[in-house]
Design a protein around this motif. Sequence first.
Motif, mmCIF file in Angstrom:
data_model
loop_
_atom_site.group_PDB
_atom_site.id
_atom_site.type_symbol
_atom_site.label_atom_id
_atom_site.label_comp_id
_atom_site.label_asym_id
_atom_site.label_seq_id
_atom_site.Cartn_x
_atom_site.Cartn_y
_atom_site.Cartn_z
ATOM 1 N N ASN A 7 0.825 -1.209 0.000
ATOM 2 C CA ASN A 7 0.000 0.000 0.000
ATOM 3 C C ASN A 7 0.859 1.259 0.000
ATOM 4 O OD1 ASN A 7 -2.324 -1.521 -0.009
ATOM 5 N ND2 ASN A 7 -2.705 -1.285 2.177
ATOM 6 N N HIS A 14 1.611 6.493 -6.991
ATOM 7 C CA HIS A 14 0.515 7.337 -7.473
ATOM 8 C C HIS A 14 0.875 8.813 -7.351
ATOM 9 C CE1 HIS A 14 -3.448 8.776 -8.434
ATOM 10 N NE2 HIS A 14 -3.309 9.605 -7.402
ATOM 11 N N ARG A 55 -6.587 11.355 -1.156
ATOM 12 C CA ARG A 55 -7.585 10.282 -1.277
ATOM 13 C C ARG A 55 -8.819 10.715 -2.056
ATOM 14 N NH1 ARG A 55 -5.975 8.838 4.466
ATOM 15 N NH2 ARG A 55 -4.670 7.018 4.149
ATOM 16 N N CYS A 57 -8.679 12.009 -4.914
ATOM 17 C CA CYS A 57 -8.347 11.817 -6.332
ATOM 18 C C CYS A 57 -9.118 10.617 -6.865
ATOM 19 C CB CYS A 57 -6.842 11.621 -6.506
ATOM 20 S SG CYS A 57 -6.337 11.324 -8.223
ATOM 21 N N GLU A 58 -9.725 10.772 -8.023
ATOM 22 C CA GLU A 58 -10.501 9.659 -8.595
ATOM 23 C C GLU A 58 -9.635 8.474 -8.989
ATOM 24 O OE1 GLU A 58 -10.888 11.013 -13.239
ATOM 25 O OE2 GLU A 58 -12.384 11.742 -11.822
ATOM 26 N N ASN A 59 -8.323 8.698 -9.142
ATOM 27 C CA ASN A 59 -7.414 7.610 -9.514
ATOM 28 C C ASN A 59 -6.591 7.080 -8.347
ATOM 29 O OD1 ASN A 59 -8.147 7.695 -12.294
ATOM 30 N ND2 ASN A 59 -6.918 9.547 -12.487
ATOM 31 N N TRP A 60 -6.910 7.514 -7.135
ATOM 32 C CA TRP A 60 -6.160 7.051 -5.958
ATOM 33 C C TRP A 60 -6.306 5.535 -5.847
ATOM 34 C CZ3 TRP A 60 -2.487 9.025 -3.162
ATOM 35 C CH2 TRP A 60 -2.146 8.437 -1.929
ATOM 36 N N PRO A 61 -5.238 4.826 -5.529
ATOM 37 C CA PRO A 61 -5.325 3.372 -5.422
ATOM 38 C C PRO A 61 -6.415 2.937 -4.434
ATOM 39 C CG PRO A 61 -3.033 4.096 -5.276
ATOM 40 C CD PRO A 61 -3.893 5.327 -5.246
ATOM 41 N N LYS A 62 -7.205 2.003 -4.862
ATOM 42 C CA LYS A 62 -8.321 1.513 -4.034
ATOM 43 C C LYS A 62 -7.789 0.771 -2.804
ATOM 44 C CE LYS A 62 -11.208 2.957 -7.077
ATOM 45 N NZ LYS A 62 -11.095 4.378 -7.158
ATOM 46 N N GLY A 63 -8.458 0.967 -1.689
ATOM 47 C CA GLY A 63 -8.137 0.252 -0.472
ATOM 48 C C GLY A 63 -7.059 0.862 0.382
#
Length: 64
Positions: A7, A14, A55, A57-63
């Motif tokens: 993570n 990112h 967080r 951001c629409e492209n922020w890594p999920k989870g």
Amino acid sequence: MHAAIQNMIAAIEHIRDCDRCARIYDTAYEVLREEGTPYPPNPWTAYFQCSRELRACENWPKGI
């Protein structure tokens, strides 16, 4: 590899690759730098200062 480390790597990559998030992080880092301490700011302190905006951001890594 431990999930927490994965993570952290995903978040760092990112921020590096997203212009929006790079600007937000750079701004947080510069604000901390201008506080007048003789040492560079801790990168994680800058991250925690702007984590809510990152967080969003629409492209922020999920989870993360």
